[in-house]
Design a protein around this motif. Sequence first.
Motif, PDB file in Angstrom:
ATOM      1  N   ARG A  66       0.820  -1.224   0.000  1.00 13.40           N
ATOM      2  CA  ARG A  66       0.000   0.000   0.000  1.00 13.40           C
ATOM      3  C   ARG A  66       0.847   1.263   0.000  1.00 13.40           C
ATOM      4  NH1 ARG A  66      -5.186  -1.483   3.773  1.00 13.40           N
ATOM      5  NH2 ARG A  66      -5.684  -3.368   2.620  1.00 13.40           N
ATOM      6  N   LYS A  67       2.000   1.219   0.643  1.00 11.80           N
ATOM      7  CA  LYS A  67       2.875   2.394   0.692  1.00 11.80           C
ATOM      8  C   LYS A  67       3.513   2.667  -0.667  1.00 11.80           C
ATOM      9  CE  LYS A  67       3.620   1.863   5.525  1.00 11.80           C
ATOM     10  NZ  LYS A  67       4.415   1.972   6.669  1.00 11.80           N
ATOM     11  N   HIS A  68       3.556   1.654  -1.515  1.00 11.98           N
ATOM     12  CA  HIS A  68       4.166   1.807  -2.830  1.00 11.98           C
ATOM     13  C   HIS A  68       3.160   2.233  -3.907  1.00 11.98           C
ATOM     14  CE1 HIS A  68       7.165  -0.561  -0.679  1.00 11.98           C
ATOM     15  NE2 HIS A  68       8.036  -0.141  -1.559  1.00 11.98           N
ATOM     16  N   MET A  69       1.876   2.085  -3.631  1.00 11.65           N
ATOM     17  CA  MET A  69       0.851   2.390  -4.633  1.00 11.65           C
ATOM     18  C   MET A  69       0.924   3.818  -5.172  1.00 11.65           C
ATOM     19  SD  MET A  69      -1.092   0.178  -5.955  1.00 11.65           S
ATOM     20  CE  MET A  69      -2.433   1.188  -6.545  1.00 11.65           C
ATOM     21  N   PRO A  70       1.104   4.839  -4.342  1.00  9.95           N
ATOM     22  CA  PRO A  70       1.095   6.199  -4.897  1.00  9.95           C
ATOM     23  C   PRO A  70       2.358   6.571  -5.687  1.00  9.95           C
ATOM     24  CG  PRO A  70       0.890   6.239  -2.481  1.00  9.95           C
ATOM     25  CD  PRO A  70       1.163   4.833  -2.890  1.00  9.95           C
ATOM     26  N   LEU A  71       3.365   5.741  -5.637  1.00  5.27           N
ATOM     27  CA  LEU A  71       4.641   6.076  -6.273  1.00  5.27           C
ATOM     28  C   LEU A  71       4.573   5.866  -7.791  1.00  5.27           C
ATOM     29  CD1 LEU A  71       7.030   4.431  -3.674  1.00  5.27           C
ATOM     30  CD2 LEU A  71       6.352   6.840  -3.842  1.00  5.27           C
ATOM     31  N   PRO A  72       5.345   6.646  -8.548  1.00  2.50           N
ATOM     32  CA  PRO A  72       5.335   6.525 -10.011  1.00  2.50           C
ATOM     33  C   PRO A  72       6.192   5.340 -10.484  1.00  2.50           C
ATOM     34  CG  PRO A  72       6.880   8.228  -9.385  1.00  2.50           C
ATOM     35  CD  PRO A  72       6.215   7.743  -8.107  1.00  2.50           C
ATOM     36  N   LEU A  73       5.824   4.153 -10.046  1.00  4.46           N
ATOM     37  CA  LEU A  73       6.584   2.951 -10.368  1.00  4.46           C
ATOM     38  C   LEU A  73       6.225   2.425 -11.747  1.00  4.46           C
ATOM     39  CD1 LEU A  73       6.264   1.310  -6.876  1.00  4.46           C
ATOM     40  CD2 LEU A  73       8.409   2.000  -7.958  1.00  4.46           C
ATOM     41  N   GLU A  74       7.225   1.899 -12.413  1.00  2.00           N
ATOM     42  CA  GLU A  74       7.053   1.248 -13.703  1.00  2.00           C
ATOM     43  C   GLU A  74       7.489  -0.203 -13.554  1.00  2.00           C
ATOM     44  OE1 GLU A  74       9.418   3.574 -16.388  1.00  2.00           O
ATOM     45  OE2 GLU A  74       8.208   5.377 -16.042  1.00  2.00           O
ATOM     46  N   GLU A  75       7.031  -1.028 -14.461  1.00  2.00           N
ATOM     47  CA  GLU A  75       7.322  -2.457 -14.366  1.00  2.00           C
ATOM     48  C   GLU A  75       8.825  -2.728 -14.245  1.00  2.00           C
ATOM     49  OE1 GLU A  75       5.899  -6.604 -16.450  1.00  2.00           O
ATOM     50  OE2 GLU A  75       5.537  -4.716 -17.491  1.00  2.00           O
ATOM     51  N   ASN A  76       9.644  -2.032 -15.000  1.00  2.00           N
ATOM     52  CA  ASN A  76      11.082  -2.275 -14.973  1.00  2.00           C
ATOM     53  C   ASN A  76      11.714  -1.910 -13.622  1.00  2.00           C
ATOM     54  OD1 ASN A  76      13.472  -3.185 -16.375  1.00  2.00           O
ATOM     55  ND2 ASN A  76      14.142  -1.061 -16.237  1.00  2.00           N
ATOM     56  N   ASP A  77      11.071  -1.044 -12.852  1.00  2.00           N
ATOM     57  CA  ASP A  77      11.618  -0.671 -11.549  1.00  2.00           C
ATOM     58  C   ASP A  77      11.756  -1.880 -10.635  1.00  2.00           C
ATOM     59  OD1 ASP A  77      11.720   1.997 -12.361  1.00  2.00           O
ATOM     60  OD2 ASP A  77       9.712   2.416 -11.575  1.00  2.00           O
ATOM     61  N   PHE A  78      10.841  -2.823 -10.746  1.00  2.00           N
ATOM     62  CA  PHE A  78      10.909  -4.024  -9.920  1.00  2.00           C
ATOM     63  C   PHE A  78      12.060  -4.923 -10.355  1.00  2.00           C
ATOM     64  CE2 PHE A  78       6.556  -2.538  -9.473  1.00  2.00           C
ATOM     65  CZ  PHE A  78       6.488  -2.438  -8.088  1.00  2.00           C
ATOM     66  N   HIS A  79      12.364  -4.924 -11.644  1.00  2.00           N
ATOM     67  CA  HIS A  79      13.525  -5.672 -12.148  1.00  2.00           C
ATOM     68  C   HIS A  79      14.822  -5.032 -11.634  1.00  2.00           C
ATOM     69  CE1 HIS A  79      11.050  -8.155 -14.719  1.00  2.00           C
ATOM     70  NE2 HIS A  79      10.475  -7.072 -15.193  1.00  2.00           N
ATOM     71  N   LEU A  80      14.872  -3.703 -11.660  1.00  2.00           N
ATOM     72  CA  LEU A  80      16.036  -2.993 -11.129  1.00  2.00           C
ATOM     73  C   LEU A  80      16.239  -3.321  -9.652  1.00  2.00           C
ATOM     74  CD1 LEU A  80      15.631   0.592 -12.632  1.00  2.00           C
ATOM     75  CD2 LEU A  80      17.501  -0.990 -13.069  1.00  2.00           C
ATOM     76  N   TRP A  81      15.155  -3.196  -8.880  1.00  2.00           N
ATOM     77  CA  TRP A  81      15.185  -3.443  -7.445  1.00  2.00           C
ATOM     78  C   TRP A  81      15.681  -4.869  -7.163  1.00  2.00           C
ATOM     79  CZ3 TRP A  81      12.657  -6.954  -4.307  1.00  2.00           C
ATOM     80  CH2 TRP A  81      12.640  -6.676  -2.932  1.00  2.00           C
ATOM     81  N   TYR A  82      15.093  -5.830  -7.845  1.00  2.00           N
ATOM     82  CA  TYR A  82      15.469  -7.228  -7.632  1.00  2.00           C
ATOM     83  C   TYR A  82      16.925  -7.478  -8.051  1.00  2.00           C
ATOM     84  CZ  TYR A  82      15.647 -12.268  -7.986  1.00  2.00           C
ATOM     85  OH  TYR A  82      16.015 -13.582  -7.848  1.00  2.00           O
ATOM     86  N   GLY A  83      17.338  -6.919  -9.167  1.00  2.00           N
ATOM     87  CA  GLY A  83      18.714  -7.097  -9.613  1.00  2.00           C
ATOM     88  C   GLY A  83      19.722  -6.572  -8.608  1.00  2.00           C
ATOM     89  N   LEU A  84      19.448  -5.397  -8.042  1.00  2.00           N
ATOM     90  CA  LEU A  84      20.342  -4.839  -7.025  1.00  2.00           C
ATOM     91  C   LEU A  84      20.338  -5.700  -5.762  1.00  2.00           C
ATOM     92  CD1 LEU A  84      19.631  -1.010  -7.340  1.00  2.00           C
ATOM     93  CD2 LEU A  84      21.639  -2.270  -8.132  1.00  2.00           C
ATOM     94  N   PHE A  85      19.187  -6.252  -5.420  1.00  2.00           N
ATOM     95  CA  PHE A  85      19.094  -7.100  -4.229  1.00  2.00           C
ATOM     96  C   PHE A  85      19.941  -8.363  -4.416  1.00  2.00           C
ATOM     97  CE2 PHE A  85      17.365 -10.139  -1.276  1.00  2.00           C
ATOM     98  CZ  PHE A  85      17.203  -9.388  -0.129  1.00  2.00           C
ATOM     99  N   VAL A  86      19.763  -9.020  -5.541  1.00  2.00           N
ATOM    100  CA  VAL A  86      20.519 -10.252  -5.811  1.00  2.00           C
ATOM    101  C   VAL A  86      22.019  -9.961  -5.840  1.00  2.00           C
ATOM    102  CG1 VAL A  86      21.015 -11.998  -7.589  1.00  2.00           C
ATOM    103  CG2 VAL A  86      18.650 -11.463  -6.972  1.00  2.00           C
ATOM    104  N   GLU A  87      22.391  -8.877  -6.493  1.00  2.00           N
ATOM    105  CA  GLU A  87      23.803  -8.486  -6.552  1.00  2.00           C
ATOM    106  C   GLU A  87      24.369  -8.285  -5.146  1.00  2.00           C
ATOM    107  OE1 GLU A  87      25.351  -4.244  -7.722  1.00  2.00           O
ATOM    108  OE2 GLU A  87      24.916  -5.384  -9.551  1.00  2.00           O
TER     109      GLU A  87
END
Length: 122
Positions: A66-87
């Motif tokens: 719910r805290k992320h809903m108002p943010l201007p997120l795009e589908e690729n942002d989740f790929h970026l986030w996950y990639g940085l996490f795995v790295e």
Amino acid sequence: MKDIRNDDDIRLLVETFYGRVQNNERLNYIFSDVADVDWDHHLPRMVDFWSNLIFQTGRYKGKPFRKHMPLPLEENDFHLWYGLFVETVDDHFEGPKAEHAKEMASKIAASFSLRMKMEGKY
């Protein structure tokens, strides 16, 4: 390398990961500029969040989507986030808990992305 064993390891993971988020132009824009995250408040909550996911500590209570809903997120942002996490995990840890953390991050990214689509965000 060692596996994730305790909250000190979780803290290292969280602080390193969010340092990378802050160094990523796109994700930093979302977290720092749009959401105006108070990192001193946010990072301990994320330690609790990941400690709960990895060690079932029960310390995190909340509904992060719910805290992320108002943010201007795009589908690729989740790929970026996950990639940085795995790295980040791969740079510091190896073992069953490290693999579990990456699996949980994958599920979070996929779930958030799917829910954003269902909500018509993109």
